[in-house]
Structure formats: structure tokens, C-alpha cells
Design an enzyme around this catalytic site. Structure first.
Site, PDB file in Angstrom:
ATOM      1  CB  CYS A   2      -0.854   0.027   1.248  1.00  0.00           C
ATOM      2  SG  CYS A   2      -1.853  -1.438   1.439  1.00  0.00           S
ATOM      3  NE  ARG A  27       6.376   2.212  -1.992  1.00  0.00           N
ATOM      4  CZ  ARG A  27       6.670   1.931  -0.729  1.00  0.00           C
ATOM      5  NH1 ARG A  27       5.894   1.184  -0.017  1.00  0.00           N
ATOM      6  NH2 ARG A  27       7.740   2.414  -0.182  1.00  0.00           N
ATOM      7  CD1 TRP A  75      -0.394  -6.321  -1.075  1.00  0.00           C
ATOM      8  CD2 TRP A  75       0.184  -5.827  -3.171  1.00  0.00           C
ATOM      9  NE1 TRP A  75       0.266  -7.394  -1.603  1.00  0.00           N
ATOM     10  CE2 TRP A  75       0.630  -7.130  -2.868  1.00  0.00           C
ATOM     11  CE3 TRP A  75       0.437  -5.301  -4.437  1.00  0.00           C
ATOM     12  CZ2 TRP A  75       1.321  -7.914  -3.796  1.00  0.00           C
ATOM     13  CZ3 TRP A  75       1.125  -6.081  -5.343  1.00  0.00           C
ATOM     14  CH2 TRP A  75       1.550  -7.364  -5.025  1.00  0.00           C
ATOM     15  CG  ASN A  99       0.436   2.159   3.810  1.00  0.00           C
ATOM     16  OD1 ASN A  99      -0.654   2.100   3.251  1.00  0.00           O
ATOM     17  ND2 ASN A  99       1.495   2.735   3.279  1.00  0.00           N
ATOM     18  N   GLY A 100      -0.167  -1.141   6.690  1.00  0.00           N
ATOM     19  CA  GLY A 100       0.200  -2.062   7.766  1.00  0.00           C
ATOM     20  C   GLY A 100      -0.998  -2.922   8.134  1.00  0.00           C
ATOM     21  CD  GLU A 478      15.540 -19.451  -4.481  1.00  0.00           C
ATOM     22  OE1 GLU A 478      15.145 -20.277  -5.320  1.00  0.00           O
ATOM     23  OE2 GLU A 478      15.393 -18.224  -4.631  1.00  0.00           O
ATOM     24  CE  LYS A 482      16.930 -16.036  -6.950  1.00  0.00           C
ATOM     25  NZ  LYS A 482      15.707 -16.660  -6.694  1.00  0.00           N
ATOM     26  CD  GLU A 485      16.620 -16.579 -11.134  1.00  0.00           C
ATOM     27  OE1 GLU A 485      16.793 -16.480  -9.899  1.00  0.00           O
ATOM     28  OE2 GLU A 485      15.551 -16.325 -11.690  1.00  0.00           O
ATOM     29  CG  HIS A 501      25.732 -41.538  -4.546  1.00  0.00           C
ATOM     30  ND1 HIS A 501      26.017 -42.863  -4.308  1.00  0.00           N
ATOM     31  CD2 HIS A 501      25.349 -41.031  -3.347  1.00  0.00           C
ATOM     32  CE1 HIS A 501      25.790 -43.146  -3.037  1.00  0.00           C
ATOM     33  NE2 HIS A 501      25.387 -42.037  -2.429  1.00  0.00           N
ATOM     34  CE  LYS A 597       9.293 -10.788  -9.694  1.00  0.00           C
ATOM     35  NZ  LYS A 597      10.310 -11.527  -8.940  1.00  0.00           N
TER      36      LYS A 597
HETATM   37  C1  F6R Z   1      13.547 -17.169  -9.768  1.00  0.00           C
HETATM   38  C2  F6R Z   1      12.204 -16.862 -10.198  1.00  0.00           C
HETATM   39  C3  F6R Z   1      11.441 -17.889 -10.955  1.00  0.00           C
HETATM   40  C4  F6R Z   1       9.998 -17.959 -10.429  1.00  0.00           C
HETATM   41  C5  F6R Z   1       9.156 -18.916 -11.300  1.00  0.00           C
HETATM   42  C6  F6R Z   1       7.764 -19.076 -10.744  1.00  0.00           C
HETATM   43  O1  F6R Z   1      14.167 -16.103  -9.138  1.00  0.00           O
HETATM   44  O2  F6R Z   1      11.714 -15.807  -9.942  1.00  0.00           O
HETATM   45  O3  F6R Z   1      12.064 -19.133 -10.889  1.00  0.00           O
HETATM   46  O4  F6R Z   1      10.043 -18.415  -9.107  1.00  0.00           O
HETATM   47  O5  F6R Z   1       9.099 -18.425 -12.599  1.00  0.00           O
HETATM   48  O6  F6R Z   1       7.130 -17.851 -10.671  1.00  0.00           O
HETATM   49  P1  F6R Z   1       5.880 -17.620  -9.713  1.00  0.00           P
HETATM   50  O7  F6R Z   1       6.354 -17.778  -8.324  1.00  0.00           O
HETATM   51  O8  F6R Z   1       5.421 -16.233 -10.036  1.00  0.00           O
HETATM   52  O9  F6R Z   1       4.865 -18.657 -10.072  1.00  0.00           O
END
Ligand code: F6R
Length: 602
Positions: A2, A27, A75, A99-100, A478, A482, A485, A501, A597
Site C-alpha cells: 500500500c 509498489r 494492496w 498502511n500495515g 535456491e 539465484k 540467474e 554418487h 518476471k
Molecule cells: C527465480 C524466479 C522464478 C519464479 C518462477 C515461478 O528467481 O523468480 O524461478 O520463481 O518463474 O514464478 P511464480 O512464483 O510467479 O509462479
């Protein structure tokens, strides 16, 4: 997340509010609204969706002369994104934006309803305005009523209130959610971050938690629990792009730092003194359920994997995790005693959405864990738990992962308490650890500079292995994701016990191994696995609370009493490591090549 904008002065107020809210668009929001009092006349407009809809609704309105004005982008957290739930919330003669999350809103609401006060929305915010008016109807004093209102609020808030009862004043309070006051002569502004007031105000004061007060006649009266306070203004930054990133170099960096704060939002109203509570879940959700299947992609899949360890260990419920794109075409055998959970930051990932539709066709009950209310996945699911991470701009997901994992931990305890698979003592210990999570997510300056220095040693080589065991295996996956990517270096996450293995054949000085060595889970086992790699001359960066002398580089962690605190602390380290390597390589951290994204195609 928000956004708030406020203004008191003689300029045209509608444009100040709308332009300010526009600056907060980045945001994320799902509805918006404004309220203005001018010549003792209250005007209020709200619209669902983009700000353009609100502009359209207000196109025939202009405000002239002195007045007070508040605006908000919402939001959704409590209640759907509808006009009724949009802020400003209205009493009989006052308006509030907030907000909050007001943690005790249910109790306040019941108290007010018992006195005959009607609520129009499903939000926690509406309690503020009714409480204020209830007080005012008794004491006829706005300032006193506002103070009495703030005293009753528990949780996080940044709030502005205007009222016809004192039409030349804006009342404000801040605790746990950001808010600032901008100054330009007699014109005074409020906002939840710098951007709405850059170009308008010249100086700023960033409110501290526990501060509240009012603005009248071009003057701010500021108070805290000890009484009236003096404050020092500072020059307002002038670079909007930088301000959106709150001074960080990249959105990803900002989002890593933000994790400590958003985790409070994720837990708010859900982590109670002695149990977990999800207002959004029907108590019958787990009736007749004997197993769980979770489907997700990418980072969300990794949080799902971490969740499966927790669910089986503590809630004693069989839990299987599948990559959504695999699940779709494997002709899975499904039965209606399985709860189907999807996890998604965006709520729009095509593979996850399709997996959900398949499960629904097979008659399974569905629950989604998602960051975006009203997204396709949320709409398609029988129930949803919002992660409340706020908008995530960096393509590489950070705070979404942290909050998804937290929701899965909370869900585990929720099921465990319902099925009585853990004792109250264990539950209390888990809740206590949960409350410490924001601390474990705090980025220490020294740690960040150490990672910046270390990163220069890890820019080449023939690849990275991130290794961990148990819960720390998904974290290793993960961490590797990161890094690849945003650095474009090859990295793999592996269960540490599996290295011998096959993959250990790659070990040499140019193979970089990031070893996650928590104290609370199988420390001796992982230590042996890392020793095996050291014996083959692999270059090892060990992350552990216990000094590991064979490693080439070592990062000492602080937490060694609870696996999840170790998990979150190590998560931040792997995120910062990837960030610093990527920056050194000169990459665009926020928009890595070839990635989007939201992946809405198969
Ligand atoms: C990695 C990343 C992607 C998403 C994937 C699923 O940093 O952002 O691997 O996690 O594309 O996306 P959502 O979570 O939006 O379904």
C-alpha cells in the site's frame, strides 16, 4: 504494497494526491482512493484497478483554496480488492488511510459493532475511523480522540486521519510502517516514501516508530510516549529513480534488505501468542485430507520443497512436491483426499495455473500460497493465503521466497496444532523462533562488506555446487538458482550426501562449493560430505555457526538454536553472494537476460 499520500495547504489537492499515488504505482496495488476536505466539505472518490480509473472518476472535480487531503493505493490483505475495501475509509464525518495491519482489529470491530456501529468494508483499517468517531462523540475533542484511538491499536501502522470535526488539521501516527513528512513553506506533505513528494517538498522528516501528532496552520506538532518532541528536517533527495530503490543500487538489493520488514507483515495477525491463526482458512479445509501435493515452478518450487520437510516432520502428513510443468503431462494419479497446494509469487505462472485446473477437475480441494491477490491462481483456488511480500521488482525472487517459506512453516504448525501432532511446548518453541525470524533476516553491514570482498574470488572457475542436507537442500537449490540467474555462471544445488554418487568427479580447485552447514540439522553428516570435497581439492566457502577449518573461505552465522532461523540467515547470505558476484561481473541485476518476471506461457 500500500501507499499513502497526504497534503495540507492551498494548492490544487486532487493533482497532488493523484500524482503522488502515481509515483507509488511501482509498489503494486489493486485499488486507490482519495478524500479531501475543503470549505468544510468532504469529497471522496475510490476506484478498483489502475489509477487511471480514479483519474477518470475525478475528472470533473477540482479543489481550490485551503484544505486537507489524503490518498491511498491499496494492496489487498484483509478482504478483496473492491471499492468498499479501498481506502480512505469513512465514518460519519471522518476519513482514514492506513498502511500495515491492525492485529487486534477483530476485537475492536466486535466491540464497536456491539455498540451498533456498522462496518462497510472487510478491512482492519475501518476500525480506526469508527474508534476515532466513537471517542469524539463522547469527548468532542479531535486531538484527544485521535490519541485515544492510537493507544488502542496493536500491530503495524502508518495512518492519516481527516475529519469535518476539525477540518483544518491532518492527524498522523506511525508504528512499524514507513511514513514521512515533507515541507515546503506552509505546504506540508505526507507520504509512505520519498517519491511522491520529490519535486514538491524541499525538506523531509522521516517519522520514527511510536511517533504521532497533527499538522495545523503550517506547523507540525510531534509526540511520542514521552510527550511533545522536537525534530530536525533534512534536505529531500532529488533523484526519483534512486528514491524508488530507497537508495539501494538495485531493486533486488532493496528487496533483500526489505525481508526483515515484510516478514512482520507475513506473520501479522497469524502468529498469535499460543497458536497459528489463518483468518482466510476454513477450519474444515483439512477435514478428510490425508496427504498434500504441492505444485510450483522455479523459486516457488524450492520453497515448496522446504515446506514438504516441515509438513512431514511436524504435521505428520505425507507431502509430495512436483514441478508444475512436469506434473501437467505425467498423467498423475490423484485422489480427493489430497489437498492440492500451488505456490506462486505472481499468481499467473501458466504451468502452475494449468496444474491447479487439472487438480480441480480431478475433484481435489485447492489452496494457493501467493503474493498477488486476485491473480488467476488465487481466483482459481478454493482458498488462498497471501504472502504479503509486497511487489517484487527484481526478476530474481528473494522476498517472495522468504515469505512463501514462512507461510509454509506457519501452515505446518496450523495443521500440526489441528491434528495434535506436536505438544503445546513444541508449538510454543516454534512460535518463539518464528518471532525471531525478522532478526535473522537483518542484513549486517559487516557481513555485506565481507561478501562484497569475497565475491571477487568467485568470478571464474568451472562451476558452483551449493550443497546442503534436509531443509538446506532446497535452500542449496535456491542459492544456485539465484547465482545462475543473475551471474550467468553455472551453478547447481545438490544434496550434500549425493555428491559422492557422481558429481564429486568434478572436484578440483576450480570447482567452487558453497556448503550450507547448519548446527541444528545433521551437522556431522554434512561436515563429512564437505571434508570429502576438501580432500579432492575443491574450493570451499563454508557457511556455518561453527568454524570449519578446512574451508578456503568461511562465513560465520549467528543462529544455532533453530533450523528455520539458520535457514533464513543462510538464505540472506546466498542472496547477497549472488548479488555481489553479479555486480562485479557488470550484469543488470534486476533484469537478467532471457528472463521474465511473470511466465505466462508454457
Ligand atoms: C527465480 C524466479 C522464478 C519464479 C518462477 C515461478 O528467481 O523468480 O524461478 O520463481 O518463474 O514464478 P511464480 O512464483 O510467479 O509462479
Amino acid at each position: 504494497m500500500c501507499g499513502i499520500v497526504g497534503y495540507i495547504g492551498k494548492s490544487e489537492k486532487k493533482e497532488i494526491l493523484l500524482d503522488g499515488l502515481q509515483e507509488l504505482e511501482y509498489r503494486g496495488y489493486d485499488s486507490a482512493g482519495i478524500a479531501i476536505i475543503e470549505n468544510k466539505q468532504l469529497k471522496n472518490f475510490k476506484a478498483v484497478g489502475k489509477l487511471q480509473n480514479l483519474r477518470e472518476k475525478t475528472k470533473d472535480y477540482t479543489s481550490q483554496g485551503f484544505g486537507v487531503a489524503i490518498g491511498h493505493t491499496r494492496w489487498a490483505t484483509h478482504g478483496k480488492p473492491t471499492e468498499l475495501n479501498a481506502h480512505p475509509h469513512m465514518g460519519a464525518y471522518s476519513f482514514v488511510v492506513h498502511n500495515g495491519i491492525i492485529e487486534n482489529y477483530q476485537e475492536l470491530k466486535e466491540e464497536l459493532q456491539a455498540e451498533g456501529i456498522e462496518f462497510l468494508s472487510q478491512t482492519d483499517t475501518e476500525t480506526i475511523v469508527h474508534l476515532f468517531e466513537k471517542n469524539y462523540n463522547i469527548n468532542n475533542n479531535s486531538w484527544k480522540s485521535f490519541q485515544q484511538t492510537i493507544e488502542r491499536l496493536e500491530g503495524a501502522y502508518a495512518t492519516l486521519l481527516i475529519t469535518e470535526a476539525q477540518a483544518d488539521t491532518i492527524f498522523f501516527a506511525k508504528n512499524g510502517s514507513p511514513m514521512l513528512i515533507g515541507f515546503d513553506g506552509e505546504d506540508i506533505y505526507f507520504a509512505s516514501s520519498d517519491t511522491p513528494i520529490i519535486g514538491r517538498a524541499k525538506e523531509v522528516y522521516y517519522l520514527e516508530d511510536g511517533e504521532f501528532g497533527y499538522v495545523k496552520d503550517g506547523e507540525v506538532k510531534l509526540f511520542d510516549a514521552n510527550g511533545i518532541k522536537t525534530f530536525t528536517k533534512q534536505p529531500l533527495p532529488t533523484d526519483k529513480a534512486l528514491a524508488q530503490k530507497d537508495g539501494y543500487r538495485f531493486f533486488m538489493e532493496k528487496e533483500i534488505y526489505e525481508q526483515t520488514q515484510v516478514m512482520n507483515d507475513t506473520m501479522m495477525g497469524r502468529v498469535l501468542d499460543d497458536r497459528i491463526y489463518f483468518e482466510e482458512l476454513d477450519e474444515k479445509l483439512f477435514e478428510n485430507i490425508d496427504s498434500i501435493k504441492i505444485c510450483a515452478c522455479g523459486t516457488s518450487y524450492h520453497s515448496a520443497l522446504a515446506g514438504s520437510y516441515l509438513l512431514e516432520r511436524m504435521a505428520k502428513i505425507p507431502c509430495q512436491v512436483e514441478i508444475a510443468s512436469e506434473f501437467r503431462y505425467k498423467e498423475p494419479l490423484l485422489n480427493d483426499k489430497t489437498l492440492f497446494i500451488t505456490i506462486s509469487q505472481s499468481g499467473e505462472t501458466a504451468d502452475t495455473l494449468e496444474a491447479l485446473k487439472m487438480a480441480k477437475r480431478a475433484g481435489l480441494k485447492s489452496l494457493s500460497i501467493c503474493n498477488v491477490d486476485n491473480s488467476s491462481i488465487v481466483r482459481e483456488s478454493d482458498s488462498a493465503i497471501l504472502t504479503r511480500a509486497g511487489i517484487e521488482k527484481g526478476v530474481a525472487s528473494t522476498k517472495a521466497f522468504a515469505t512463501q517459506t514462512m507461510v509454509l512453516w506457519m501452515l505446518t504448525l496450523y495443521v500440526a496444532q489441528a491434528k495434535k501432532t506436536i505438544t503445546q511446548d513444541t508449538l510454543n518453541r516454534e512460535l518463539e523462533a518464528m518471532r525471531h525470524t525478522p532478526k535473522a533476516l537483518l542484513v549486517d553491514d559487516k557481513l555485506h562488506s565481507k561478501l562484497t570482498r569475497l565475491s571477487k574470488r568467485y568470478l571464474h572457475g568451472h562451476g558452483f555446487f551449493f550443497i546442503g542436507r534436509d531443509l538446506f537442500f532446497p535452500l542449496a537449490l535456491e542459492g544456485a538458482l539465484k547465482l545462475k540467474e543473475i551471474s550467468y555462471l553455472h551453478a547447481e544445488g545438490y544434496p550434500a550426501g549425493e555428491m559422492k554418487h557422481g558429481p564429486i568427479a568434478l572436484a578440483d580447485a576450480e570447482l567452487f562449493t558453497v556448503a550450507l552447514m547448519p548446527k541444528t540439522i545433521h551437522y556431522d553428516k554434512i561436515k563429512s560430505n564437505v571434508e570429502e570435497l576438501c580432500a579432492r581439492d575443491a574450493t570451499v566457502l563454508a557457511i556455518s555457526p561453527d568454524y570449519f577449518e578446512l574451508s578456503d573461505d568461511f562465513i560465520q552465522t549467528k543462529y544455532d538454536t533453530h533450523p528455520m532461523l539458520e535457514f533464513f540467515e543462510m538464505m540472506v547470505i546466498t542472496q547477497l553472494l549472488a548479488l555481489e558476484i553479479s555486480i562485479r561481473l557488470g550484469n543488470d541485476v534486476d533484469m537478467p537476460k532471457n528472463l521474465a518476471k511473470s511466465v505466462t506461457v508454457e
